[in-house]
Scaffold this active site. Sequence first.
Site, PDB file in Angstrom:
ATOM      1  N   PRO A  10      98.960  19.612  29.587  1.00 52.02           N
ATOM      2  CA  PRO A  10      97.692  19.518  30.573  1.00 52.02           C
ATOM      3  C   PRO A  10      96.557  20.339  29.793  1.00 52.02           C
ATOM      4  O   PRO A  10      95.322  20.236  29.994  1.00 52.02           O
ATOM      5  CB  PRO A  10      98.170  20.230  31.688  1.00 52.02           C
ATOM      6  CG  PRO A  10      99.498  20.090  31.923  1.00 52.02           C
ATOM      7  CD  PRO A  10     100.089  20.047  30.340  1.00 52.02           C
TER       8      PRO A  10
ATOM      9  N   GLU B 139     107.672  24.750  31.305  1.00 56.65           N
ATOM     10  CA  GLU B 139     106.407  25.192  31.215  1.00 56.65           C
ATOM     11  C   GLU B 139     105.721  25.201  29.755  1.00 56.65           C
ATOM     12  O   GLU B 139     104.719  25.386  29.612  1.00 56.65           O
ATOM     13  CB  GLU B 139     106.204  26.906  31.484  1.00 56.65           C
ATOM     14  CG  GLU B 139     107.001  27.009  32.883  1.00 56.65           C
ATOM     15  CD  GLU B 139     106.334  26.266  33.991  1.00 56.65           C
ATOM     16  OE1 GLU B 139     104.860  26.386  33.877  1.00 56.65           O
ATOM     17  OE2 GLU B 139     106.936  25.875  34.926  1.00 56.65           O
TER      18      GLU B 139
ATOM     19  N   ARG C  70      98.946  -1.309  21.047  1.00 53.82           N
ATOM     20  CA  ARG C  70      97.927  -2.380  21.662  1.00 53.82           C
ATOM     21  C   ARG C  70      96.489  -2.637  20.573  1.00 53.82           C
ATOM     22  O   ARG C  70      96.308  -3.447  20.232  1.00 53.82           O
ATOM     23  CB  ARG C  70      97.498  -2.676  22.976  1.00 53.82           C
ATOM     24  CG  ARG C  70      96.510  -1.455  23.428  1.00 53.82           C
ATOM     25  CD  ARG C  70      96.314  -1.698  24.813  1.00 53.82           C
ATOM     26  NE  ARG C  70      95.215  -2.909  25.294  1.00 53.82           N
ATOM     27  CZ  ARG C  70      94.105  -3.117  24.809  1.00 53.82           C
ATOM     28  NH1 ARG C  70      93.349  -1.867  24.377  1.00 53.82           N
ATOM     29  NH2 ARG C  70      93.149  -4.046  25.281  1.00 53.82           N
TER      30      ARG C  70
ATOM     31  N   ASP D 298      86.764  -3.826  25.609  1.00 51.83           N
ATOM     32  CA  ASP D 298      87.622  -2.989  26.562  1.00 51.83           C
ATOM     33  C   ASP D 298      86.421  -1.958  27.055  1.00 51.83           C
ATOM     34  O   ASP D 298      85.384  -1.594  26.383  1.00 51.83           O
ATOM     35  CB  ASP D 298      88.463  -2.000  25.788  1.00 51.83           C
ATOM     36  CG  ASP D 298      89.903  -2.840  25.469  1.00 51.83           C
ATOM     37  OD1 ASP D 298      89.682  -3.858  25.793  1.00 51.83           O
ATOM     38  OD2 ASP D 298      90.395  -2.107  24.661  1.00 51.83           O
TER      39      ASP D 298
HETATM   40  C1  JAH Z   1     104.136  19.219  31.837  1.00 51.24           C
HETATM   41  C2  JAH Z   1     105.147  19.678  29.107  1.00 51.24           C
HETATM   42  N1  JAH Z   1      97.858  15.457  30.932  1.00 51.24           N
HETATM   43  C3  JAH Z   1      99.178  15.079  31.413  1.00 51.24           C
HETATM   44  C4  JAH Z   1     100.305  15.965  31.049  1.00 51.24           C
HETATM   45  C5  JAH Z   1     100.979  16.066  29.968  1.00 51.24           C
HETATM   46  C6  JAH Z   1     101.944  16.816  29.821  1.00 51.24           C
HETATM   47  C7  JAH Z   1     102.502  17.480  30.951  1.00 51.24           C
HETATM   48  N2  JAH Z   1     101.932  17.357  31.993  1.00 51.24           N
HETATM   49  C8  JAH Z   1     100.914  16.622  32.383  1.00 51.24           C
HETATM   50  C9  JAH Z   1     103.642  18.472  30.692  1.00 51.24           C
HETATM   51  C10 JAH Z   1     105.137  20.066  31.730  1.00 51.24           C
HETATM   52  C11 JAH Z   1     105.794  20.124  30.477  1.00 51.24           C
HETATM   53  C12 JAH Z   1     104.199  18.873  29.466  1.00 51.24           C
END
Ligand code: JAH
Length: 254
Positions: A88, A115, A157, A172
Amino acid sequence: MRIDIISIFPEYFAPLDVSLIGKARERGTLDVRLHQLRDWTHDIHRTVDDTPYGGGPGMVMKPEPWGEAIDAVLAGEAEGPRLIVPTPSGRPFTQGLALDLAAEPWLLFACGRYEGIDSRVMAEYGSRLRVDEVSIGDYVLAGGEVAVLVMVEAIGRLLPGVLGNAQSVSDDSFAPGTMANLLEGPVFTKPPVWRGREVPPILLSGHHGKIARWRRDEALRRTAANRPELLAGLGPETLDKHDRAVLAELDFPG
Ligand code: JAH
């Protein structure tokens, strides 16, 4: 294109056996290789996580299995892949990044859980490979696997021959330089009346100029309703007089 994916849940990637991506794999256009991270642990519990330095909630993925797994994937190859780590806190995954990655011969996706992955893994491979931490949107998943499915489909794709002639990549909604970054409007097919609901008559008229204008009006209305920030970001040259009249009817600022 070759795609390697390292995960503690390689079963998550069963969808890559079907549909467009599955066909591309059968044809050899796409070579997807799945790897179980736990295969590079050495303890009886096949441990991949540990407590975070500095304290705090949750667990962090240990660097050693990641180092061994990535080294095994890289072994014996002259040129390395782009390394993509879903998180994230990464840079946004956009159609532009999908197009950029679709031009690469080799991608390696590292799926974190808990995490996330000890940051020294990204630092270590950042000195040998191009490493991108990437986010597919502002929400937290339980791990990177689903984000990788999203990215592999968006990239796959775009590969030559994957979509087929019936579909096309060029119009697109987010393809840079087309439809000027407006959302696409509604679409319709037969029958002409369904449950008393008619297809907009203009689409049956055969007036191609009027149809194009109607579609642009609908694209503007939908973009104003759902993604006003996209309209705000358009250059002034991209909106003609008719466009501005449509937006004025919606009381849209600008
Ligand atoms: C959560 C590792 N952008 C979406 C996304 C991508 C990866 C993760 N969460 C949300 C994530 C926990 C551990 C990656």
